[in-house]
Scaffold this active site. Structure first.
Site, PDB file in Angstrom:
ATOM      1  CE  LYS A  97      -3.856   2.139   2.715  1.00  0.00           C
ATOM      2  NZ  LYS A  97      -4.535   1.928   4.044  1.00  0.00           N
ATOM      3  CB  SER A 173      -7.509   3.461   3.394  1.00  0.00           C
ATOM      4  OG  SER A 173      -6.911   3.328   4.359  1.00  0.00           O
ATOM      5  CB  SER A 197      -7.897   0.877   6.338  1.00  0.00           C
ATOM      6  OG  SER A 197      -8.341   2.218   6.414  1.00  0.00           O
TER       7      SER A 197
END
Length: 503
Positions: A97, A173, A197
């Site tokens: 990420k 996220s 997330s």
């Protein structure tokens, strides 16, 4: 090398003469490397091809680094040829990420306010441990700006579509990571979770994710969201997550809040089953906000079936509510204050570049006083005490991961919802960031539109191995066997707002 979907007989996911290497788990890849069935170079090439193919449709990546990945794969292949693998994941493709540092390229955090200028010469702790074990880094995955919300879109990198329907959100996220894993662009990804997330996109995209106990996976630089933020594995199943946890929980002196060494391996006892475990099933978690959606009938039904399977496997299950308060405003105080802190240095011109929703959240956070913050900490401590006592009676808590399935792309909340922020539709996830407990999302079915549903397993602090064991039992029982998402047929059929990697 072939990308046919024909598997070898008797070995689920194993490639035959024309097997699809992108469908294999990390554990299976390592077995195949050791047996010389295929090489890291073959696997990484297949993953890179898949990454390029899916990018126009779902926008999972901000950067795909084929040259570096193939170089790493060649080095891994040579180590395997010599019979000297570097570690547990030598040659396994991994995505990261774009919140976590990966040396050699910028970490832009989804924001135009972050300069791409280097030097970018440091790895995050989890990335460093993966590098030590020979993992191959193929790409950085998309995130909303500074990871602030439960869907993945940002002014800088556009929106990430759902693998099952690119016109819907992947969640966030860590939405780019979830889409990548679901569509075969590497079996492992590193995500972060400050309010759900990794679990939110795992539920929407039909994969597995674990938010470990806070501090179990070292984190550096420290998150602006403080001790709400965790690093966690996003994988095809619980077995791969246990393997990844064995690597990324290695100590790092840069994190002053990390926990002590892990005794043994997370893979030890993974197959121990759930017989005799005491489980509480809470279909609505009791203290959720009044305007939070109740689980849809399809979500409720899929989760209840998973609970029934746990009981059939020997768990002692009863419906019980931990009695958590509605703490969403306390979470907002902590979360929005963190957002305000991470953007505090921006002048008016650069602040205008922010996601409008983030800008609003920052303004709310900046308006909270130190006493407001400490009052939220008091709520958090009370929740931690409550859950600590609850887990003296129950080994695990089972809830839906989310009350809904994926909604339309480009919205922070489902259209027509009575709340403004993403926390309105995630009432089961952010409470356990407040309490720092391990929590996992396991696929447990689909709705009428074929969109995945997730069941959440929550353990007491430090009971990460138990959560993984129960999740593995659900995989072994076939609960997580949902249809895979279709791989996009051709490049160019993207969802609105999608940008190519590297833009």
């Amino acid at each position: 090398m072939s990308n046919s979907t024909t598997d070898a007989p008797g070995v689920p996911g194993a490639p035959g003469a024309a097997g699809d290497l992108t469908r294999l788990t990390a554990a299976r890849l390592v077995e195949g490397y050791a047996a010389r069935e295929f090489s890291p170079v073959e696997v990484v090439r297949a993953v890179l091809e898949r990454s390029e193919k899916i990018q126009p449709a779902v926008n999972a990546f901000v950067r795909i680094d084929a040259e570096s990945a193939l170089r790493q794969a060649g080095e891994s292949a040579e180590r395997w040829r010599r019979g000297e693998p570097a570690g547990l994941l030598d040659g396994v493709p991994v995505t990261v990420k774009d919140i976590l540092l990966l040396r050699g390229g910028p970490t832009l955090r989804g924001s135009w306010t972050v300069s791409a200028d280097g030097p970018w010469d440091e790895d995050a702790p989890s990335v460093a441990r993966l590098r030590e074990h020979g993992a191959v880094f193929t790409a950085k995955t998309t995130t909303p700006e500074f990871g602030w919300k439960g869907v993945t879109d940002s002014p800088r990198h556009g929106a990430t579509g759902n693998p099952y329907d690119p016109a819907r959100t992947a969640g966030g996220s860590s939405g780019g990571s979830a889409a990548a894993v679901a569509l075969g662009a590497g079996p492992l990804s590193l995500g972060t979770d400050g309010g759900g997330s990794v679990r939110i996109p795992a539920s929407f995209c039909g994969i597995f994710a674990l938010k470990p106990t806070y501090g179990r996976v070292p984190l550096y630089p420290a998150s602006a969201y403080g001790t709400l933020a965790h690093v966690g594995p996003m994988t095809r199943d619980a077995r791969d997550a246990a393997l990844l946890m064995d690597v990324i929980t290695g100590p790092d002196p840069r994190d002053w809040s990390q926990l002590g060494p892990v005794p043994g391996s997370f893979r030890d006892g993974l197959g121990g089953g759930v017989a005799g475990l005491r489980m509480a099933y809470s279909p609505d978690l009791g203290g959720r906000p009044e305007d939070a959606p109740e689980p849809s009938p399809e979500v409720a039904g899929a989760v209840r079936r998973a609970v029934e399977v746990l009981a059939e496997l020997g768990a002692e299950v009863e419906e019980a509510d931990p009695g958590l308060p509605d703490a969403v405003e306390s979470f907002h105080t902590l979360w929005f204050s963190g957002a305000a802190r991470v953007t505090q240095h921006l002048d008016a011109e650069r602040r205008a570049l922010l996601d409008p929703g983030l800008r609003e959240a920052c303004e709310q956070g900046a308006s909270r006083s130190a006493l407001d913050y400490l009052a939220a900490v008091d709520v958090r401590m009370a929740m931690g005490r409550l859950m600590g006592v609850f887990h003296t009676r129950y080994d695990l808590l089972v809830t839906p991961t989310l009350p809904i399935t994926a909604f339309e792309l480009g919205h922070e909340v489902p259209p027509g919802a009575p709340y403004r922020r993403w926390t309105g539709w995630t009432p089961y996830t952010h409470p356990f960031n407040m309490t720092q407990q391990p929590a996992a999302s396991v696929p447990c079915g689909t709705d009428g539109a074929g969109l995945p549903v997730g069941v959440q397993l929550v353990g007491a602090r430090h009971a990460d191995a138990l959560v993984l064991r129960a999740a593995h039992a659900l995989y072994e029982a076939g609960v997580a066997d949902i249809p895979p998402p279709p791989v996009p047929a051709a490049a160019g059929a993207g969802a609105g707002g999608v940008r190519p990697a590297g833009s």
